[in-house]
Scaffold this motif. Structure first.
Motif, PDB file in Angstrom:
ATOM      1  N   MET A 194      -3.899  -5.991  21.923  1.00 48.07           N
ATOM      2  CA  MET A 194      -4.197  -6.309  20.530  1.00 48.07           C
ATOM      3  C   MET A 194      -5.343  -5.454  19.988  1.00 48.07           C
ATOM      4  SD  MET A 194      -3.612  -7.893  17.758  1.00 48.07           S
ATOM      5  CE  MET A 194      -2.417  -9.125  18.225  1.00 48.07           C
ATOM      6  N   GLN A 195      -6.367  -5.269  20.829  1.00 45.76           N
ATOM      7  CA  GLN A 195      -7.508  -4.462  20.397  1.00 45.76           C
ATOM      8  C   GLN A 195      -7.079  -3.023  20.104  1.00 45.76           C
ATOM      9  OE1 GLN A 195     -10.827  -4.538  23.091  1.00 45.76           O
ATOM     10  NE2 GLN A 195     -12.088  -3.210  21.812  1.00 45.76           N
ATOM     11  N   GLU A 196      -6.163  -2.505  20.954  1.00 43.52           N
ATOM     12  CA  GLU A 196      -5.669  -1.139  20.737  1.00 43.52           C
ATOM     13  C   GLU A 196      -4.888  -1.049  19.436  1.00 43.52           C
ATOM     14  OE1 GLU A 196      -4.804   2.836  21.131  1.00 43.52           O
ATOM     15  OE2 GLU A 196      -6.274   1.615  22.212  1.00 43.52           O
ATOM     16  N   PHE A 197      -4.095  -2.097  19.148  1.00 39.35           N
ATOM     17  CA  PHE A 197      -3.327  -2.113  17.902  1.00 39.35           C
ATOM     18  C   PHE A 197      -4.248  -2.131  16.687  1.00 39.35           C
ATOM     19  CE2 PHE A 197      -1.588  -4.847  14.494  1.00 39.35           C
ATOM     20  CZ  PHE A 197      -0.646  -3.964  14.002  1.00 39.35           C
ATOM     21  N   ILE A 198      -5.296  -2.973  16.726  1.00 33.58           N
ATOM     22  CA  ILE A 198      -6.230  -3.067  15.599  1.00 33.58           C
ATOM     23  C   ILE A 198      -6.935  -1.736  15.395  1.00 33.58           C
ATOM     24  CG2 ILE A 198      -8.351  -4.164  14.787  1.00 33.58           C
ATOM     25  CD1 ILE A 198      -7.423  -6.725  16.175  1.00 33.58           C
ATOM     26  N   SER A 199      -7.313  -1.098  16.493  1.00 35.68           N
ATOM     27  CA  SER A 199      -7.967   0.210  16.394  1.00 35.68           C
ATOM     28  C   SER A 199      -7.032   1.244  15.769  1.00 35.68           C
ATOM     29  CB  SER A 199      -8.396   0.677  17.789  1.00 35.68           C
ATOM     30  OG  SER A 199      -8.913   1.992  17.741  1.00 35.68           O
ATOM     31  N   THR A 200      -5.768   1.245  16.223  1.00 37.53           N
ATOM     32  CA  THR A 200      -4.780   2.180  15.689  1.00 37.53           C
ATOM     33  C   THR A 200      -4.519   1.911  14.221  1.00 37.53           C
ATOM     34  OG1 THR A 200      -3.722   2.339  17.861  1.00 37.53           O
ATOM     35  CG2 THR A 200      -2.443   3.090  15.970  1.00 37.53           C
ATOM     36  N   LEU A 201      -4.400   0.624  13.860  1.00 35.12           N
ATOM     37  CA  LEU A 201      -4.165   0.248  12.465  1.00 35.12           C
ATOM     38  C   LEU A 201      -5.312   0.704  11.577  1.00 35.12           C
ATOM     39  CD1 LEU A 201      -2.310  -1.277  10.495  1.00 35.12           C
ATOM     40  CD2 LEU A 201      -3.626  -3.345  11.007  1.00 35.12           C
ATOM     41  N   THR A 202      -6.535   0.550  12.059  1.00 39.71           N
ATOM     42  CA  THR A 202      -7.714   0.970  11.292  1.00 39.71           C
ATOM     43  C   THR A 202      -7.689   2.467  11.042  1.00 39.71           C
ATOM     44  OG1 THR A 202      -9.016  -0.830  12.266  1.00 39.71           O
ATOM     45  CG2 THR A 202     -10.232   0.982  11.244  1.00 39.71           C
ATOM     46  N   ILE A 203      -7.291   3.221  12.047  1.00 42.76           N
ATOM     47  CA  ILE A 203      -7.252   4.680  11.925  1.00 42.76           C
ATOM     48  C   ILE A 203      -6.165   5.116  10.939  1.00 42.76           C
ATOM     49  CG2 ILE A 203      -6.653   6.812  13.157  1.00 42.76           C
ATOM     50  CD1 ILE A 203      -9.488   5.816  13.742  1.00 42.76           C
ATOM     51  N   TRP A 204      -5.003   4.461  10.981  1.00 46.55           N
ATOM     52  CA  TRP A 204      -3.853   4.902  10.205  1.00 46.55           C
ATOM     53  C   TRP A 204      -3.793   4.344   8.784  1.00 46.55           C
ATOM     54  CZ3 TRP A 204       0.097   8.364  11.190  1.00 46.55           C
ATOM     55  CH2 TRP A 204       0.121   8.923  12.462  1.00 46.55           C
ATOM     56  N   ALA A 205      -4.468   3.229   8.516  1.00 42.49           N
ATOM     57  CA  ALA A 205      -4.298   2.531   7.238  1.00 42.49           C
ATOM     58  C   ALA A 205      -4.590   3.427   6.038  1.00 42.49           C
ATOM     59  CB  ALA A 205      -5.182   1.282   7.202  1.00 42.49           C
ATOM     60  N   LEU A 206      -5.756   4.067   6.013  1.00 40.93           N
ATOM     61  CA  LEU A 206      -6.124   4.896   4.866  1.00 40.93           C
ATOM     62  C   LEU A 206      -5.207   6.103   4.708  1.00 40.93           C
ATOM     63  CD1 LEU A 206      -8.023   5.417   2.499  1.00 40.93           C
ATOM     64  CD2 LEU A 206      -9.550   6.635   4.083  1.00 40.93           C
ATOM     65  N   PRO A 207      -4.931   6.868   5.777  1.00 42.85           N
ATOM     66  CA  PRO A 207      -4.010   8.008   5.611  1.00 42.85           C
ATOM     67  C   PRO A 207      -2.638   7.609   5.092  1.00 42.85           C
ATOM     68  CG  PRO A 207      -5.210   8.229   7.670  1.00 42.85           C
ATOM     69  CD  PRO A 207      -5.543   6.873   7.121  1.00 42.85           C
ATOM     70  N   VAL A 208      -2.091   6.492   5.586  1.00 41.58           N
ATOM     71  CA  VAL A 208      -0.761   6.066   5.144  1.00 41.58           C
ATOM     72  C   VAL A 208      -0.781   5.666   3.677  1.00 41.58           C
ATOM     73  CG1 VAL A 208       1.010   4.278   5.395  1.00 41.58           C
ATOM     74  CG2 VAL A 208       0.072   5.397   7.417  1.00 41.58           C
ATOM     75  N   LEU A 209      -1.772   4.852   3.292  1.00 37.65           N
ATOM     76  CA  LEU A 209      -1.851   4.414   1.893  1.00 37.65           C
ATOM     77  C   LEU A 209      -2.031   5.598   0.950  1.00 37.65           C
ATOM     78  CD1 LEU A 209      -3.999   1.144   2.002  1.00 37.65           C
ATOM     79  CD2 LEU A 209      -1.588   1.374   1.402  1.00 37.65           C
ATOM     80  N   LEU A 210      -2.898   6.533   1.315  1.00 40.77           N
ATOM     81  CA  LEU A 210      -3.112   7.704   0.460  1.00 40.77           C
ATOM     82  C   LEU A 210      -1.855   8.564   0.383  1.00 40.77           C
ATOM     83  CD1 LEU A 210      -6.717   8.917   1.400  1.00 40.77           C
ATOM     84  CD2 LEU A 210      -5.965   7.912  -0.760  1.00 40.77           C
ATOM     85  N   ALA A 211      -1.214   8.787   1.523  1.00 36.30           N
ATOM     86  CA  ALA A 211      -0.039   9.666   1.553  1.00 36.30           C
ATOM     87  C   ALA A 211       1.074   9.127   0.672  1.00 36.30           C
ATOM     88  CB  ALA A 211       0.457   9.823   2.997  1.00 36.30           C
ATOM     89  N   ILE A 212       1.322   7.830   0.757  1.00 33.04           N
ATOM     90  CA  ILE A 212       2.416   7.228   0.002  1.00 33.04           C
ATOM     91  C   ILE A 212       2.046   7.081  -1.472  1.00 33.04           C
ATOM     92  CG2 ILE A 212       3.741   5.091  -0.279  1.00 33.04           C
ATOM     93  CD1 ILE A 212       3.742   4.818   2.762  1.00 33.04           C
ATOM     94  N   THR A 213       0.811   6.623  -1.742  1.00 32.54           N
ATOM     95  CA  THR A 213       0.378   6.392  -3.124  1.00 32.54           C
ATOM     96  C   THR A 213       0.327   7.685  -3.923  1.00 32.54           C
ATOM     97  OG1 THR A 213      -0.921   4.441  -2.514  1.00 32.54           O
ATOM     98  CG2 THR A 213      -1.510   5.554  -4.560  1.00 32.54           C
ATOM     99  N   LEU A 214      -0.324   8.701  -3.383  1.00 32.85           N
ATOM    100  CA  LEU A 214      -0.476   9.949  -4.126  1.00 32.85           C
ATOM    101  C   LEU A 214       0.848  10.686  -4.265  1.00 32.85           C
ATOM    102  CD1 LEU A 214      -3.933  11.264  -2.872  1.00 32.85           C
ATOM    103  CD2 LEU A 214      -3.396   9.891  -4.880  1.00 32.85           C
ATOM    104  N   HIS A 215       1.732  10.522  -3.293  1.00 34.36           N
ATOM    105  CA  HIS A 215       3.075  11.116  -3.403  1.00 34.36           C
ATOM    106  C   HIS A 215       3.788  10.569  -4.637  1.00 34.36           C
ATOM    107  CE1 HIS A 215       7.015  12.575  -1.701  1.00 34.36           C
ATOM    108  NE2 HIS A 215       7.448  11.625  -2.523  1.00 34.36           N
TER     109      HIS A 215
END
Length: 219
Positions: A1-22
């Motif tokens: 679970m800790q690894e998932f939360i860490s991964t989610l934290t890393i990916w959240a901003l890039p994913v939101l920016l990539a999809i939103t700005l597209h």
């Protein structure tokens, strides 16, 4: 679970920016060429909440991250947002302008991939800082998701951006026939995804794009 939360934290901003700005880029381009449909719908916005598709922006990327974490491996992360509404008939030169409206999204992803590459380079330069590793991981995620979205959307399959670009470039007769594929585009895409063919197509292209970024920016 800790690894998932860490991964989610890393990916959240890039994913939101990539999809939103597209998606926002499509709206800005459409308005520039004469169609205010997206503007009137409130979709020319950098607010992610206006573009989030619950399934494509949240559920699918989260499931990919979960399964990847549980399998202790890596998977190609991708997702999608609510498409920005564009009335191509309202463009000043519908067939020609369609190309630029469609290309705006992938071009936004290209610009973001370059921006994340520069941030990765910064992380290398400040390697002694405690922020270097988190910044490098987030920048790597940013390059990855933008590469995937750019290349995926450039596939010549309506209603993907690449399909609309093809419709714009083809002569009127073939363009009309090719556009008739649009209702079947998403089912075809899902079929390619679940059979693994989509990954086989995107994987090498994303790897080549990442290699070019590494060469250009010395990563």
């Amino acid at each position: 679970m800790q690894e998932f939360i860490s991964t989610l934290t890393i990916w959240a901003l890039p994913v939101l920016l990539a999809i939103t700005l597209h998606e926002a880029a499509h709206g800005y381009a459409a308005r520039h060429f004469g169609d205010r449909t997206a503007e009137l719908a409130g979709r020319i916005s950098l607010n992610p909440l206006r573009h989030i598709d619950p399934m494509g922006t949240l559920v699918v990327p989260a499931l990919i991250l979960v399964t990847s974490s549980l399998a202790a491996g890596s998977a190609m992360l991708f997702g999608w947002a609510k498409p920005v509404p564009v009335n191509f008939g309202r463009l000043r030169n519908p067939k020609a302008d369609m190309l630029w409206v469609a290309a705006a999204g992938p071009l936004a992803n290209l610009a973001m991939a370059i921006g994340w590459a520069l941030l990765f380079r910064l992380a290398v330069l400040i390697s002694d800082s405690e922020y270097a590793i988190p910044l490098a991981r987030m920048a790597d995620a940013g390059m990855q998701i933008n590469a995937v979205l750019m290349i995926l959307n450039l596939l010549p399959l309506p209603p993907l951006d690449g399909g609309r670009i093809a419709v714009s470039l083809l002569p009127a007769g073939p363009a009309y026939k090719f556009a008739q594929l649009e209702p079947y585009g998403f089912p075809i895409l899902l079929l390619l995804l679940f059979t693994g063919i989509l990954g086989d197509i995107l994987g090498p292209l994303v790897a080549i794009f990442r290699f070019v970024l590494a060469i250009v920016f010395g990563l």
